[in-house]
Design an enzyme around this catalytic site. Sequence first.
Site, PDB file in Angstrom:
ATOM      1  N   GLU A 127       9.448   0.268   0.366  1.00 43.06           N
ATOM      2  CA  GLU A 127       8.188  -0.370   0.752  1.00 43.06           C
ATOM      3  C   GLU A 127       8.384  -1.451   1.814  1.00 43.06           C
ATOM      4  OE1 GLU A 127       6.536  -2.342  -2.632  1.00 43.06           O
ATOM      5  OE2 GLU A 127       4.554  -2.529  -1.744  1.00 43.06           O
TER       6      GLU A 127
ATOM      7  N   LYS B 144      10.431  -0.909  -4.226  1.00 44.15           N
ATOM      8  CA  LYS B 144      10.542  -2.164  -3.461  1.00 44.15           C
ATOM      9  C   LYS B 144      11.357  -1.925  -2.188  1.00 44.15           C
ATOM     10  CE  LYS B 144       8.095  -4.296  -4.990  1.00 44.15           C
ATOM     11  NZ  LYS B 144       7.389  -4.119  -6.203  1.00 44.15           N
TER      12      LYS B 144
ATOM     13  N   CYS C 272      -9.898  -2.680   3.256  1.00 48.28           N
ATOM     14  CA  CYS C 272     -10.609  -3.472   4.256  1.00 48.28           C
ATOM     15  C   CYS C 272     -11.252  -4.684   3.591  1.00 48.28           C
ATOM     16  CB  CYS C 272     -11.703  -2.691   4.977  1.00 48.28           C
ATOM     17  SG  CYS C 272     -11.151  -1.170   5.728  1.00 48.28           S
TER      18      CYS C 272
ATOM     19  N   ARG D 145      -6.130  -7.261   2.376  1.00 45.05           N
ATOM     20  CA  ARG D 145      -6.844  -6.011   2.134  1.00 45.05           C
ATOM     21  C   ARG D 145      -6.614  -4.978   3.246  1.00 45.05           C
ATOM     22  NH1 ARG D 145     -10.740  -6.982  -1.843  1.00 45.05           N
ATOM     23  NH2 ARG D 145     -11.778  -5.064  -1.266  1.00 45.05           N
TER      24      ARG D 145
ATOM     25  N   GLU E 182      11.219   1.107  -9.929  1.00 50.46           N
ATOM     26  CA  GLU E 182      10.613  -0.088  -9.337  1.00 50.46           C
ATOM     27  C   GLU E 182      11.499  -0.635  -8.209  1.00 50.46           C
ATOM     28  OE1 GLU E 182       7.892  -1.330  -9.139  1.00 50.46           O
ATOM     29  OE2 GLU E 182       8.160  -3.432  -8.587  1.00 50.46           O
TER      30      GLU E 182
ATOM     31  N   HIS F  38      20.616  18.382 -11.193  1.00 53.85           N
ATOM     32  CA  HIS F  38      19.693  19.523 -11.108  1.00 53.85           C
ATOM     33  C   HIS F  38      19.147  19.696  -9.690  1.00 53.85           C
ATOM     34  CE1 HIS F  38      20.005  20.157 -15.368  1.00 53.85           C
ATOM     35  NE2 HIS F  38      19.882  18.851 -15.529  1.00 53.85           N
TER      36      HIS F  38
ATOM     37  N   LYS G 100      -2.723  -5.064   0.109  1.00 47.67           N
ATOM     38  CA  LYS G 100      -2.470  -5.604  -1.228  1.00 47.67           C
ATOM     39  C   LYS G 100      -3.400  -5.006  -2.268  1.00 47.67           C
ATOM     40  CE  LYS G 100      -0.460  -8.516  -4.061  1.00 47.67           C
ATOM     41  NZ  LYS G 100       0.875  -8.079  -4.511  1.00 47.67           N
TER      42      LYS G 100
ATOM     43  N   ASN H 109     -16.494  -1.610   4.002  1.00 49.09           N
ATOM     44  CA  ASN H 109     -15.313  -1.397   3.163  1.00 49.09           C
ATOM     45  C   ASN H 109     -15.638  -0.239   2.239  1.00 49.09           C
ATOM     46  OD1 ASN H 109     -13.079  -1.647   1.425  1.00 49.09           O
ATOM     47  ND2 ASN H 109     -14.159  -3.121   0.137  1.00 49.09           N
ATOM     48  N   GLY H 110     -14.767   0.772   2.211  1.00 46.10           N
ATOM     49  CA  GLY H 110     -15.008   1.929   1.346  1.00 46.10           C
ATOM     50  C   GLY H 110     -14.820   3.208   2.113  1.00 46.10           C
TER      51      GLY H 110
ATOM     52  N   TRP I 142      -8.051  -1.558   6.995  1.00 44.84           N
ATOM     53  CA  TRP I 142      -6.960  -0.664   6.598  1.00 44.84           C
ATOM     54  C   TRP I 142      -7.491   0.734   6.900  1.00 44.84           C
ATOM     55  CZ3 TRP I 142      -6.038   3.398   3.164  1.00 44.84           C
ATOM     56  CH2 TRP I 142      -4.684   3.730   3.000  1.00 44.84           C
TER      57      TRP I 142
HETATM   58  C1  F6R Z   1       4.192  -2.240  -4.911  1.00 50.48           C
HETATM   59  C2  F6R Z   1       2.814  -2.589  -5.256  1.00 50.48           C
HETATM   60  C3  F6R Z   1       1.877  -1.477  -5.513  1.00 50.48           C
HETATM   61  C4  F6R Z   1       0.859  -1.864  -6.608  1.00 50.48           C
HETATM   62  C5  F6R Z   1      -0.197  -0.749  -6.742  1.00 50.48           C
HETATM   63  C6  F6R Z   1      -1.202  -1.068  -7.827  1.00 50.48           C
HETATM   64  O1  F6R Z   1       4.958  -3.380  -4.672  1.00 50.48           O
HETATM   65  O2  F6R Z   1       2.454  -3.729  -5.293  1.00 50.48           O
HETATM   66  O3  F6R Z   1       2.530  -0.306  -5.830  1.00 50.48           O
HETATM   67  O4  F6R Z   1       1.541  -2.058  -7.809  1.00 50.48           O
HETATM   68  O5  F6R Z   1      -0.852  -0.589  -5.529  1.00 50.48           O
HETATM   69  O6  F6R Z   1      -1.928  -2.208  -7.519  1.00 50.48           O
HETATM   70  P1  F6R Z   1      -2.692  -3.002  -8.645  1.00 50.48           P
HETATM   71  O7  F6R Z   1      -1.653  -3.541  -9.582  1.00 50.48           O
HETATM   72  O8  F6R Z   1      -3.421  -4.084  -7.929  1.00 50.48           O
HETATM   73  O9  F6R Z   1      -3.595  -2.028  -9.336  1.00 50.48           O
END
Ligand code: F6R
Length: 609
Positions: free
Chosen positions: A489, A486, A2, A27, A482, A505, A604, A100-101, A74
Amino acid sequence: MCGIIGKVGVGNVFPELLNGLKNLEYRGYDSAGVAGIIDNKIIRFRQEGRISNLEAEVEKASPESFIGIGHTRWATHGSPTKDNAHPHISTNGKFAIVHNGIIENSDELKKSFLEGKIQLSSRTDTEIVVQLMGLFYKGDVISAISEACKALTGSFALGILCEDTPNILYAVGQSSPLLVVKGKSGNYIASDFCAVGEGTDEVYRLTDGEICALTEGSIRFFNPSGAPIEKFPEKAEFSCVAFDKGNYEHFMLKEIFEQPKAVKDTINSFLKENEIVFPNVKLYDNFIKEKLEKIVIVACGSAYHAGLVGKSVLESLCKISCSVEIASEFRYSQSFINEKTLAVFISQSGETADTLAALRLAKKKGAKTLSIVNVTGSAIAEESESVIYTKAGREVAVATTKAYSAQLASLYALAIFMGGIRAAIDTERYKRLVEELRFLPEKIKRRITTLAPQMEELSKDIYKKRDVFFIGRLNDFATAAEGSLKMKEISYINSQSYPAGELKHGTISLIEEGTVVVAVAGKSKVFSKTASNISEVQARGARVILITDESEKDCKVTAEITVTVPETLKEFQSSLLVLPLQLLSYYTAKLRGCDIDKPKNLAKSVTVE
Ligand code: F6R
């Protein structure tokens, strides 16, 4: 998570609050709301979904208030409905708050203080807080805030309005980021400096339950008991770059194409002549050479995947044991770390709650702490003994790309730096590694433009699939993981990643005629092993997309499709092999019509555990 903002000052605050919220939308974007005080009465607007929905409603009503608070949510407690959207207002109408929290003891507080007295109008933990303030209020706002906050367990950044003091904006900060900013046309509170639209040279951070009271011309601070305290502005430089997609359709694509620059700027920040020098790393040679027994890397999500790559490079170049831990697990597990451990924390935002908590734990246990962080002045950077700043610039798309690449570059440099000190690599090898590292941005740049149309074409084969599998060994597994993250996500296709040798396995039972398997296999001692695993899935009907480097293009693997990236040293291959995977996810999500920069249910910056 948030985002919160508040202002008291000259002129109508609503347009500024809405603009600020747009800059905080990273956020969370489940719902949004604002409140102000007009004619000594709290007025509130809330809407589900994006800020643009709220903006339309506020514009229609055109309210005017010189004080106000705003929130972008969020959802943690309660679904993303209008009733659960902030600001929340106490039943007696006196207080409005944004939060926020997470309040961990909200259920107990509800039972002890509110049951039978107050009918709640939402399912949020935040409403409990505002109701407590209303309940404890006997005419002194600071006392009511202090008393309510003392009852809370958890993390909270709060912006508060009280109808009886229409010229004062209140705030509290406890384990959730909250800045107090002295502006030119008034004073602000905000989760992030970027929400504040005007320049300033006075920024304070509220910590440890501190309370703040702001008017247009004054800022006063109080300790959690409500006694006045003095606070000094922060030295950290706060700055904000405008968000601009340029000619790109999405921030994610723009950021994918910004990777050569992000990696180059990162490398240049610690490459002096032909040596790696970290200006903010306080690790002494004798610690690295003689005392250091192990390295633990702690992170979440993509940063964790960067850590997996870092592990193998650190082990290979420094000849030291290294483990990689998911921060949310590490903080509650038996962490066998001590003063002979180097604990490395990787985080783009520098705010991830679990990573921050893990850092605090490592410090308590006496480990040396080093963080690799993109956001200057963020909590993880501030609390670590040593910092390596990635120079990816602001990353707007929720799915990380350029910050991930900058993290990899930093980990390579750290490994070369420590390998040199530990004499695990000789001068020649050191020179060769540095030379190749310097070339890396150019290699990324060279391939990324030609890769884009190729991956766009390939995405047409994938976007209707129900599942996609990603496999690889060692470093290539980290890259596969990774790529898989992606894909799921942003495109919402169910994708899974496995170490290639692990499929048989259990997971291989899911492979059927036409299943897409993306196999990542750069030049390495295990290439032929991955090749065998590719044959195994092909024998069961899989269509394999092989991601490899140019040196292996004539290999005996007959994948349905082979995508190559330029050759580099094996230590740095992940930086190139990940590029097609990022682009493949992007174009697949685009064909599926997904909201690429803001995937559903995500944010984010993950500031709750
Ligand atoms: C995926 C992504 C997340 C962040 C994770 C950690 O594309 O961006 O998996 O890598 O939430 O976030 P940070 O790097 O800000 O600690």
